[in-house]
Design an enzyme around this catalytic site. Structure first.
Site, short mmCIF file in Angstrom:
data_model
loop_
_atom_site.label_atom_id
_atom_site.label_comp_id
_atom_site.label_asym_id
_atom_site.label_seq_id
_atom_site.Cartn_x
_atom_site.Cartn_y
_atom_site.Cartn_z
N SER A 12 0.82 -1.21 0.00
CA SER A 12 0.00 0.00 0.00
C SER A 12 0.86 1.26 0.00
O SER A 12 0.45 2.29 -0.55
CB SER A 12 -0.96 -0.01 1.20
OG SER A 12 -0.26 0.15 2.41
N LYS A 65 16.56 -11.95 7.14
CA LYS A 65 17.78 -11.29 6.67
C LYS A 65 18.14 -11.86 5.31
O LYS A 65 17.43 -12.73 4.79
CB LYS A 65 18.92 -11.49 7.68
CG LYS A 65 19.28 -12.94 7.92
CD LYS A 65 20.41 -13.06 8.92
CE LYS A 65 20.79 -14.52 9.13
NZ LYS A 65 21.91 -14.71 10.05
N ARG A 93 13.17 -7.47 6.12
CA ARG A 93 14.48 -8.10 6.33
C ARG A 93 15.47 -7.05 6.79
O ARG A 93 15.43 -5.91 6.33
CB ARG A 93 15.01 -8.72 5.04
CG ARG A 93 14.28 -9.97 4.65
CD ARG A 93 14.72 -10.49 3.32
NE ARG A 93 13.79 -11.50 2.88
CZ ARG A 93 13.92 -12.80 3.13
NH1 ARG A 93 14.98 -13.25 3.77
NH2 ARG A 93 13.00 -13.65 2.73
N HIS A 111 8.68 3.09 9.09
CA HIS A 111 8.38 2.27 10.27
C HIS A 111 7.09 2.77 10.91
O HIS A 111 6.90 3.98 11.08
CB HIS A 111 9.53 2.34 11.28
CG HIS A 111 9.30 1.43 12.45
ND1 HIS A 111 9.53 0.07 12.38
CD2 HIS A 111 8.82 1.68 13.68
CE1 HIS A 111 9.20 -0.47 13.54
NE2 HIS A 111 8.76 0.48 14.35
C1 GAR Z 1 3.96 -0.56 6.79
O1 GAR Z 1 3.06 -0.29 7.84
C2 GAR Z 1 5.38 -0.30 7.24
O2 GAR Z 1 5.49 0.75 8.16
C3 GAR Z 1 5.73 -1.62 7.87
O3 GAR Z 1 5.17 -2.58 7.02
C4 GAR Z 1 3.98 -2.05 6.46
C5 GAR Z 1 3.99 -2.32 4.97
O4 GAR Z 1 2.72 -2.12 4.43
N1 GAR Z 1 7.14 -1.79 7.99
C6 GAR Z 1 7.72 -2.32 9.07
O5 GAR Z 1 7.09 -2.74 10.02
C7 GAR Z 1 9.23 -2.37 9.01
N2 GAR Z 1 9.76 -2.72 10.28
P1 GAR Z 1 2.53 -2.09 2.86
O6 GAR Z 1 3.13 -3.38 2.29
O7 GAR Z 1 1.05 -2.05 2.68
O8 GAR Z 1 3.22 -0.88 2.33
#
Ligand code: GAR
Length: 196
Positions: A12, A65, A93, A111
């Site tokens: 998204s 990773k 990762r 994040h």
């Molecule tokens: C997002 O909320 C991003 O902040 C999080 O994964 C989601 C991806 O959503 N990332 C982490 O948690 C990284 N540690 P998306 O695939 O719909 O963009």
């Protein structure tokens, strides 16, 4: 500014970046490639929708990773894209040297919490369970310290008394969808490299 997006999930945030690009809100930045570490990641479906190359890049055998061989594949693929900026949009990762040495100062991560609070997995759930009244999202430069690199920008989200994890997640994601394209637009107009 040539952007490569790395993701693992539904995509998204990559979609928000591509929509901002379509609307002319990314300034001189443009997405040249999407890579996912899972063959069935929703983010890959954005390729045909937005006319951007989107490919699965194998990251086996680890889950969180890259091993040495996979890392070299990622480095070579991204170098071939002549990327100026690598955007981690839900890429689950941890990156290490030599990846971070090769692309020092050119990797940013999104994040879903107000770092330095709630780093690691499930930032929204961690904040919800802890009972904070303000959470949000962060875009930061990626360094060896997981979720610990210099913060570029943040957006705050108030936790309402009647929030569920689902309603809070929806608002944090909406904040992410505004923040990440705005940061990319700003970076495309400025010197990318932070003092790390
Ligand atoms: C997002 O909320 C991003 O902040 C999080 O994964 C989601 C991806 O959503 N990332 C982490 O948690 C990284 N540690 P998306 O695939 O719909 O963009």
């Amino acid at each position: 500014m040539r952007i490569v997006i790395l993701g693992s999930g539904r995509g998204s945030n990559a979609e928000a970046i591509l929509k901002a690009q379509q609307a002319g809100r990314l300034c001189s930045a443009r997405v040249v490639q999407i890579y996912a570490d899972k063959p069935d990641a929703g983010i890959l479906a954005l390729g045909p929708r937005f006319g951007v190359s989107a490919d699965f890049l194998d990251a086996a055998p680890y889950k969180t990773k890259l091993d040495g061989t996979a890392e070299q594949h990622y480095i070579a693929a991204i170098l071939a894209c002549q990327a100026d900026l690598i955007v981690l949009a839900g890429f689950m990762r941890v990156l290490k040297p030599p990846f971070l040495t090769q692309f020092a100062g050119r990797v940013i991560n999104l994040h879903p919490s107000l770092l330095p609070s709630f780093p690691g997995l499930d930032g929204i759930g961690q904040a919800f369970r802890r009972g904070v009244k303000i959470t949000g999202c962060t875009v930061h430069h990626v360094t060896l310290e997981v979720d610990g690199g210099p913060i570029i920008d943040q957006a705050a989200v108030r936790v309402e008394d009647d929030d569920t994890l689902e309603t809070l997640s929806a608002r944090v994601h909406a904040a992410e969808h505004a923040l990440l394209p705005a940061v990319i637009a700003r970076l495309s107009n400025s010197d990318l490299r932070p003092t790390l």
